[in-house]
Design a protein around this motif. Structure first.
Motif, short mmCIF file in Angstrom:
data_model
loop_
_atom_site.label_atom_id
_atom_site.label_comp_id
_atom_site.label_asym_id
_atom_site.label_seq_id
_atom_site.Cartn_x
_atom_site.Cartn_y
_atom_site.Cartn_z
N ARG A 279 0.82 -1.22 0.00
CA ARG A 279 0.00 0.00 0.00
C ARG A 279 0.85 1.27 0.00
O ARG A 279 0.40 2.32 -0.47
CB ARG A 279 -0.94 -0.01 1.21
N PHE A 282 1.32 3.15 -3.39
CA PHE A 282 0.29 4.01 -3.97
C PHE A 282 0.09 5.30 -3.20
O PHE A 282 -0.76 6.11 -3.57
CB PHE A 282 -1.03 3.23 -4.03
N ASP A 283 0.87 5.52 -2.14
CA ASP A 283 0.74 6.72 -1.33
C ASP A 283 1.82 7.76 -1.61
O ASP A 283 1.96 8.72 -0.85
CB ASP A 283 0.77 6.36 0.17
N LYS A 327 -1.20 13.46 -11.12
CA LYS A 327 -1.17 12.94 -9.76
C LYS A 327 -2.36 13.41 -8.93
O LYS A 327 -2.69 12.80 -7.92
CB LYS A 327 0.13 13.36 -9.07
N GLU A 328 -3.03 14.51 -9.36
CA GLU A 328 -4.16 15.03 -8.59
C GLU A 328 -5.33 14.05 -8.58
O GLU A 328 -6.19 14.12 -7.68
CB GLU A 328 -4.65 16.36 -9.17
N TRP A 330 -4.96 10.63 -8.62
CA TRP A 330 -4.61 9.31 -8.12
C TRP A 330 -5.47 8.91 -6.93
O TRP A 330 -5.97 7.79 -6.85
CB TRP A 330 -3.14 9.26 -7.72
N ARG A 331 -5.61 9.84 -5.99
CA ARG A 331 -6.36 9.52 -4.78
C ARG A 331 -7.81 9.20 -5.12
O ARG A 331 -8.43 8.35 -4.50
CB ARG A 331 -6.29 10.69 -3.79
N GLN A 332 -8.37 9.90 -6.11
CA GLN A 332 -9.74 9.63 -6.50
C GLN A 332 -9.88 8.26 -7.15
O GLN A 332 -10.90 7.60 -6.99
CB GLN A 332 -10.23 10.71 -7.47
N TRP A 334 -8.09 5.60 -6.43
CA TRP A 334 -7.92 4.50 -5.48
C TRP A 334 -8.80 4.59 -4.25
O TRP A 334 -9.03 3.60 -3.58
CB TRP A 334 -6.45 4.43 -5.04
N SER A 335 -9.30 5.78 -3.90
CA SER A 335 -10.11 5.91 -2.69
C SER A 335 -11.57 5.59 -3.00
O SER A 335 -12.07 5.90 -4.08
CB SER A 335 -10.01 7.34 -2.14
N ASN A 337 -13.23 2.81 -3.66
CA ASN A 337 -13.38 2.04 -4.89
C ASN A 337 -14.85 1.73 -5.14
O ASN A 337 -15.45 0.95 -4.41
CB ASN A 337 -12.58 0.73 -4.77
#
Length: 415
Positions: A279, A282-283, A327-328, A330-332, A334-335, A337
């Protein structure tokens, strides 16, 4: 005693809905229903709206609109919202009505076809379907089937669906006197407005390349365009179908599915450590750090579990396809799902049925659940802002190449 307390509001409302001038009646029904809901919300808060009181335990927080179909026509209700918790007038509106009707229809159909077990029989009694006639079940099924079919065949008229996730769930169905497994194919996308949307549903005999190819081509025929990234597991037939039906779209291996496979390569006691290490990949804040952390994690795992490290190293390109995007977002990606949460909701509804009497029953229940979920997503906040979608579609990263889906095998054709 107040006027509201001395009147059976629900009975009065049902009586008035069947007679009188529709225009005047709609106004009366709307005003009375809103007044009742406001009174219940005040009771839940412990004080009236705008009143200061030591007994207050909650506060009002605006309203949410909701259409209500009555005999006098469709009226617009204003359901109060609370700052803490939620309020829903169960005495007035049916929550998740379509899916619950579908569940009743499926169980009743199983019961009437003589394929029910004692568990399904008890469930039918709890749902009150033991006295349903065949004509009632048929009428209910026809109504639901029309709604689900309209949802499944609707045109995908959004300007584009930048991100799409695909997955399949296995269901048990009775066919020709046997219990067989069928694959329920589901597609979820992010539309041009930034909302999540269930794009399609289909049931096939098994999860193979031909079934996925036919499913994806049906989506493109309905208007699926502009796909830049597809997230799925590494089923070979699915990956090949993506390359054939969605040319130019990058393929990202679902890290949730992959992690489940990777954890089987190490002892159970080491699985939490391994999951935490993966994990961290991906952070990272940018693409360079993601690739560097990936190399460090592979080296750290190789010192203890060489087989797991080799497995992770081979999946490098498949797991890092997302780094080719800004990169902006990425969180969307993976978060929260949406596909995994959706699968849990489908399983929660279908587990009470167990074995479906036929494939039509699977489509009826799962389709109703997916239609309701799409409605809920539409009312919620955007999953991804339009500016991020525009950036994902226009921006490219020069020092990264986007891994694309594998090309289909020559013999792969639609069923």
């Amino acid at each position: 005693m107040t006027a509201l307390e001395s009147v059976d509001a629900a009975a009065w409302l049902r009586q008035q809905a069947g007679q009188g001038n529709p225009d005047v009646l709609r106004t009366m029904i709307t005003a009375f229903a809103n007044a009742l809901m406001s009174a219940e919300a005040d009771a839940a808060c412990g004080a009236e709206y705008g009143q200061r009181s030591d007994d207050r335990v909650n506060h009002r927080n605006g309203y949410r609109p909701r259409e209500w179909d009555t005999r006098a026509g469709t009226v617009e209700l204003a359901i109060p919202k609370l700052r803490t918790g939620s309020y829903f007038p169960e005495w007035l509106l049916d929550y998740r009505r379509r899916a619950e009707q579908a569940l009743v229809s499926v169980v009743a159909t199983s019961y009437l076809l003589g394929v029910s077990t004692r568990r399904v029989e008890k469930l039918a009694e709890q749902l009150g379907v033991t006295r349903l006639s065949k004509s009632q079940v048929s009428e209910m099924a026809q109504t639901l089937d029309a709604q689900v079919e309209a949802f499944r065949s609707r045109p995908l008229d959004s300007a584009h669906y930048t991100f799409v996730s695909l997955d399949a769930l296995t269901m048990k169905v009775r066919e020709d006197g046997r219990t067989v497994n069928v694959a329920c194919l589901v597609a979820v996308g992010v539309n041009a407005d930034g909302h999540r949307e269930v794009l399609g549903l289909d049931v096939c005999a098994e999860e193979d390349g031909a079934g996925w190819l036919a499913f994806l081509r049906a989506l493109t025929a309905r208007g699926l365009t502009g796909v830049k990234l597809v997230i799925s597991d590494a089923h070979r037939g699915l990956v090949n179908a993506i390359g054939s039906a969605l040319p130019g779209a990058a393929w990202q291996r679902c890290r949730t599915h992959y992690l489940r496979n990777l954890l089987t390569r190490v002892p159970k006691s080491a699985q939490p450590w391994l999951a935490t290490m993966v994990r961290t990949i991906f952070d990272q804040p940018d693409a360079a750090e993601v690739h560097a952390q990936y190399a460090r994690v592979v080296d750290a795992i190789a010192a203890k579990y060489p087989a797991a490290a080799e497995h992770l190293d081979e999946a490098r390109d498949d797991l890092l396809a997302f780094t080719a995007f800004p990169k902006e977002i990425w969180r969307q990606i993976w978060s929260n799902n949406p596909q995994e949460r959706l699968n849990k909701e489908i399983r929660r509804r279908t587990d009470v049925v167990g074995i479906f009497p036929n494939r039509a029953a699977v489509i009826r229940l799962v389709g109703a659940v997916l239609a309701e979920q799409t409605d809920e997503w539409t009312e919620q906040r955007r999953y991804m802002g339009p500016e991020l979608l525009a950036k994902a579609r226009k921006e490219t990263i020069d020092d990264q190449t986007t891994p694309s889906a594998a090309q289909p095998e020559p013999e792969l054709t639609a069923a």
